[in-house]
Design a protein around this motif. Structure first.
Motif, short mmCIF file in Angstrom:
data_model
loop_
_atom_site.label_atom_id
_atom_site.label_comp_id
_atom_site.label_asym_id
_atom_site.label_seq_id
_atom_site.Cartn_x
_atom_site.Cartn_y
_atom_site.Cartn_z
N ALA A 170 0.84 -1.20 0.00
CA ALA A 170 0.00 0.00 0.00
C ALA A 170 0.87 1.25 0.00
O ALA A 170 0.59 2.22 -0.71
CB ALA A 170 -0.93 0.00 1.21
N VAL A 171 1.94 1.23 0.78
CA VAL A 171 2.86 2.37 0.83
C VAL A 171 3.54 2.56 -0.53
O VAL A 171 3.65 3.69 -1.03
CB VAL A 171 3.92 2.16 1.94
CG1 VAL A 171 4.97 3.27 1.89
CG2 VAL A 171 3.26 2.13 3.31
N LEU A 172 3.98 1.47 -1.14
CA LEU A 172 4.64 1.57 -2.44
C LEU A 172 3.70 2.10 -3.51
O LEU A 172 4.08 2.91 -4.35
CB LEU A 172 5.19 0.20 -2.84
CG LEU A 172 6.36 -0.32 -2.01
CD1 LEU A 172 6.63 -1.79 -2.31
CD2 LEU A 172 7.62 0.51 -2.27
N ARG A 173 2.44 1.65 -3.47
CA ARG A 173 1.46 2.16 -4.44
C ARG A 173 1.22 3.65 -4.24
O ARG A 173 1.12 4.42 -5.20
CB ARG A 173 0.13 1.39 -4.31
CG ARG A 173 0.18 -0.02 -4.87
CD ARG A 173 -1.22 -0.61 -5.00
NE ARG A 173 -1.89 -0.73 -3.70
CZ ARG A 173 -1.83 -1.82 -2.94
NH1 ARG A 173 -1.13 -2.88 -3.34
NH2 ARG A 173 -2.47 -1.86 -1.79
N ALA A 178 2.99 9.43 -6.84
CA ALA A 178 3.77 10.65 -6.94
C ALA A 178 5.02 10.45 -7.80
O ALA A 178 5.90 11.32 -7.84
CB ALA A 178 4.18 11.12 -5.55
N GLY A 179 5.10 9.29 -8.46
CA GLY A 179 6.26 8.99 -9.29
C GLY A 179 7.50 8.66 -8.48
O GLY A 179 8.62 8.82 -8.96
N LEU A 180 7.30 8.18 -7.27
CA LEU A 180 8.42 7.88 -6.36
C LEU A 180 8.58 6.38 -6.18
O LEU A 180 7.60 5.64 -6.11
CB LEU A 180 8.18 8.53 -5.00
CG LEU A 180 8.00 10.04 -4.99
CD1 LEU A 180 7.56 10.52 -3.61
CD2 LEU A 180 9.29 10.73 -5.42
N ARG A 181 9.82 5.94 -6.07
CA ARG A 181 10.14 4.52 -5.88
C ARG A 181 11.40 4.42 -5.02
O ARG A 181 12.42 5.02 -5.36
CB ARG A 181 10.37 3.86 -7.24
CG ARG A 181 10.41 2.34 -7.24
CD ARG A 181 10.64 1.85 -8.66
NE ARG A 181 10.53 0.41 -8.78
CZ ARG A 181 9.40 -0.23 -9.07
NH1 ARG A 181 8.29 0.45 -9.27
NH2 ARG A 181 9.38 -1.55 -9.18
N TRP A 195 5.40 -12.18 2.51
CA TRP A 195 5.66 -10.89 1.86
C TRP A 195 6.43 -11.07 0.56
O TRP A 195 6.27 -10.27 -0.37
CB TRP A 195 6.42 -9.97 2.82
CG TRP A 195 7.76 -10.51 3.24
CD1 TRP A 195 8.00 -11.29 4.35
CD2 TRP A 195 9.01 -10.36 2.57
NE1 TRP A 195 9.33 -11.62 4.41
CE2 TRP A 195 9.98 -11.06 3.33
CE3 TRP A 195 9.40 -9.69 1.42
CZ2 TRP A 195 11.32 -11.11 2.95
CZ3 TRP A 195 10.74 -9.74 1.04
CH2 TRP A 195 11.68 -10.45 1.81
N GLN A 196 7.28 -12.11 0.48
CA GLN A 196 8.06 -12.33 -0.73
C GLN A 196 7.15 -12.61 -1.92
O GLN A 196 7.35 -12.08 -3.02
CB GLN A 196 9.04 -13.48 -0.53
CG GLN A 196 10.16 -13.17 0.45
CD GLN A 196 11.07 -14.35 0.67
OE1 GLN A 196 10.62 -15.46 0.95
NE2 GLN A 196 12.37 -14.13 0.57
N SER A 202 3.82 -8.25 -7.64
CA SER A 202 3.47 -6.84 -7.77
C SER A 202 4.43 -6.14 -8.74
O SER A 202 5.45 -6.71 -9.14
CB SER A 202 3.55 -6.17 -6.40
OG SER A 202 4.90 -5.89 -6.07
N PRO A 203 4.15 -4.88 -9.07
CA PRO A 203 5.09 -4.11 -9.91
C PRO A 203 6.37 -3.72 -9.17
O PRO A 203 7.24 -3.09 -9.77
CB PRO A 203 4.27 -2.85 -10.27
CG PRO A 203 2.85 -3.20 -10.03
CD PRO A 203 2.87 -4.17 -8.88
N PHE A 204 6.48 -4.10 -7.89
CA PHE A 204 7.63 -3.70 -7.08
C PHE A 204 8.56 -4.88 -6.77
O PHE A 204 9.30 -4.84 -5.79
CB PHE A 204 7.14 -3.05 -5.79
CG PHE A 204 6.14 -1.96 -6.02
CD1 PHE A 204 6.54 -0.71 -6.45
CD2 PHE A 204 4.78 -2.21 -5.85
CE1 PHE A 204 5.61 0.30 -6.68
CE2 PHE A 204 3.84 -1.21 -6.07
CZ PHE A 204 4.25 0.04 -6.50
N ALA A 205 8.50 -5.90 -7.62
CA ALA A 205 9.28 -7.11 -7.36
C ALA A 205 10.78 -6.85 -7.32
O ALA A 205 11.53 -7.61 -6.70
CB ALA A 205 8.96 -8.16 -8.42
N ASP A 206 11.22 -5.78 -7.96
CA ASP A 206 12.66 -5.50 -8.04
C ASP A 206 13.16 -4.63 -6.89
O ASP A 206 14.35 -4.32 -6.83
CB ASP A 206 12.99 -4.83 -9.36
CG ASP A 206 12.27 -3.49 -9.55
OD1 ASP A 206 11.18 -3.34 -8.98
OD2 ASP A 206 12.80 -2.63 -10.27
#
Length: 229
Positions: A170-173, A178-181, A195-196, A202-206
């Motif tokens: 949720a935090v990553l989304r 805001a275009g932040l990663r 969590w793994q 998700s789009p944040f696998a990397d």
């Protein structure tokens, strides 16, 4: 020896220092190991399902010595990503984020929030849940005034525990709006490994996840004790 509830998270012992309390199996205490081998006693909490348990960490009930030991290890992990900013996830990630930022020599950290201020933008928010707080209605917010501190800068995301991955996603989304990663997610404790799978799908696998300590999900045995899955 059986610890009282307030006895947990209060001391650090050498490797094997909690073996006497844990003798005979995991009934109430899990000894989590820091990178240098020292141990912290964590209470075993049975999940609402009754057939699983976790080792619990509540950092704002811990001694300063325990918080400092965790933050020192977390800062070591964060330093590898050369962050210019540390972003803290509420609520229990905030004291750790401040501690880690100081150890990295930063003048401040950026705190996310769960309390909406009147100047906030709902577009910079996301519903928030966790394994210990599963109820609906809570949201995570980024104060729009903090955007200049993060835009175009390398940062790490700091939280206390990653377990199911629901809250960190949720935090990553929210940050993604805001275009932040983040360069990495740095937590005090990795709890189990659900969590793994959540992050991998998700789009944040990397986005790398690093921690000071790691604990397994526990299941009951026929001996009446808890055993790592």
């Amino acid at each position: 020896m059986s610890y009282e509830p307030h006895d947990f998270w209060q001391e650090i012992r050498p490797a094997g220092g909690f073996s006497h309390e844990a003798r005979g199996g995991l009934s109430h205490l899990f000894a989590a190991s820091l990178p240098d081998g020292r141990e912290i006693a964590l209470p075993i909490r049975v999940l609402p399902s009754g057939d699983r348990a976790v080792a619990s960490l509540i950092i704002n009930q811990a001694s300063f010595a325990v918080e400092d030991a965790l933050a020192e290890a977390m800062a070591g992990e964060a330093r590898a990503f050369a962050p210019e900013v540390v972003v803290g996830v509420p609520t229990l990630g905030l004291p750790l984020a401040a501690n880690v930022a100081r150890r990295l020599g930063h003048p401040r950290m950026v705190a996310l929030g769960t309390s909406r201020k009147f100047w906030y933008d709902d577009g910079l928010s996301e519903p928030l849940r966790s394994i210990t707080s599963p109820g609906e209605g809570k949201r995570i917010y980024l104060d729009p005034r903090m955007l200049p501190l993060l835009s175009g800068r390398a940062f790490v995301l700091v939280d206390d525990v990653v377990s199911t991955g629901t809250s960190i996603l949720a935090v990553l989304r929210m940050l993604g709006k805001a275009g932040l990663r983040p360069q990495a997610i740095v937590v005090a404790m990795r709890q189990g490994n659900a969590w793994q799978e959540a992050l991998a799908a998700s789009p944040f696998a990397d986005v790398p996840v690093r921690s000071a300590i790691a604990t397994p999900l526990l299941s009951p045995g026929i001996d009446g004790m808890w055993h790592p899955l």
